[in-house]
Write a protein that holds these residues in place. Structure first.
Motif, short mmCIF file in Angstrom:
data_model
loop_
_atom_site.label_atom_id
_atom_site.label_comp_id
_atom_site.label_asym_id
_atom_site.label_seq_id
_atom_site.Cartn_x
_atom_site.Cartn_y
_atom_site.Cartn_z
N ARG A 289 3.85 10.04 -9.52
CA ARG A 289 3.19 10.25 -10.80
C ARG A 289 2.48 11.62 -10.82
N LYS A 290 1.82 11.93 -9.70
CA LYS A 290 1.12 13.21 -9.61
C LYS A 290 2.10 14.38 -9.69
N ARG B 234 0.84 -1.21 0.00
CA ARG B 234 0.00 0.00 0.00
C ARG B 234 0.86 1.25 0.00
N ARG C 25 4.16 5.66 -5.48
CA ARG C 25 4.11 5.74 -6.94
C ARG C 25 3.05 6.73 -7.39
N ARG C 26 1.89 6.72 -6.72
CA ARG C 26 0.80 7.65 -7.07
C ARG C 26 1.26 9.09 -6.87
N ILE C 27 1.91 9.37 -5.74
CA ILE C 27 2.38 10.72 -5.46
C ILE C 27 3.44 11.14 -6.47
N ASP D 242 3.39 14.63 -13.26
CA ASP D 242 2.36 15.21 -14.14
C ASP D 242 2.21 16.70 -13.89
N ALA E 24 2.49 1.71 -3.39
CA ALA E 24 1.50 2.20 -4.37
C ALA E 24 1.22 3.68 -4.16
N GLU E 25 1.12 4.08 -2.90
CA GLU E 25 0.88 5.50 -2.59
C GLU E 25 2.06 6.36 -3.03
#
Length: 88
Positions: free
Chosen positions: A75-76, A65, A71-73, A79, A68-69
């Motif tokens: 990516r954000k 978890r 990676r999400r941060i 971007d 994944a968090e």
């Protein structure tokens, strides 16, 4: 992190050390999961209590978890960094 700017675009390139650390981290996590699966099969076959195996599974789920968090941060952030550089 190596940052390269060219023609209004910003490119974020992981340093060799960051790449190496990422590969080692990923490989280590896969090895731990493999070891856990093998030990769990042995424990089940021998009828041993699975308390420790369940605790380890919870820890691994938490690590997944958090990864994944992260990676999400990342990516954000990447971007939003691209959006910012395109508008300048």
């Amino acid at each position: 992190m190596i940052v390269r700017q060219q023609g209004g675009l910003t490119e974020f390139i992981p340093s060799p050390q960051e790449k190496r650390e990422g590969v080692l981290r990923d490989h280590t996590l896969r090895m731990l999961e493999n070891l856990d699966a093998r030990l769990r099969r042995i424990e089940e076959e021998l009828g041993l209590p699975l308390n420790e195996a369940e605790a380890f599974s919870k820890i691994m789920a938490r690590i997944h978890r958090e990864e994944a968090e992260a990676r999400r941060i990342n990516r954000k952030l990447m971007d939003s960094g691209l959006d910012h550089t395109e508008s300048t």
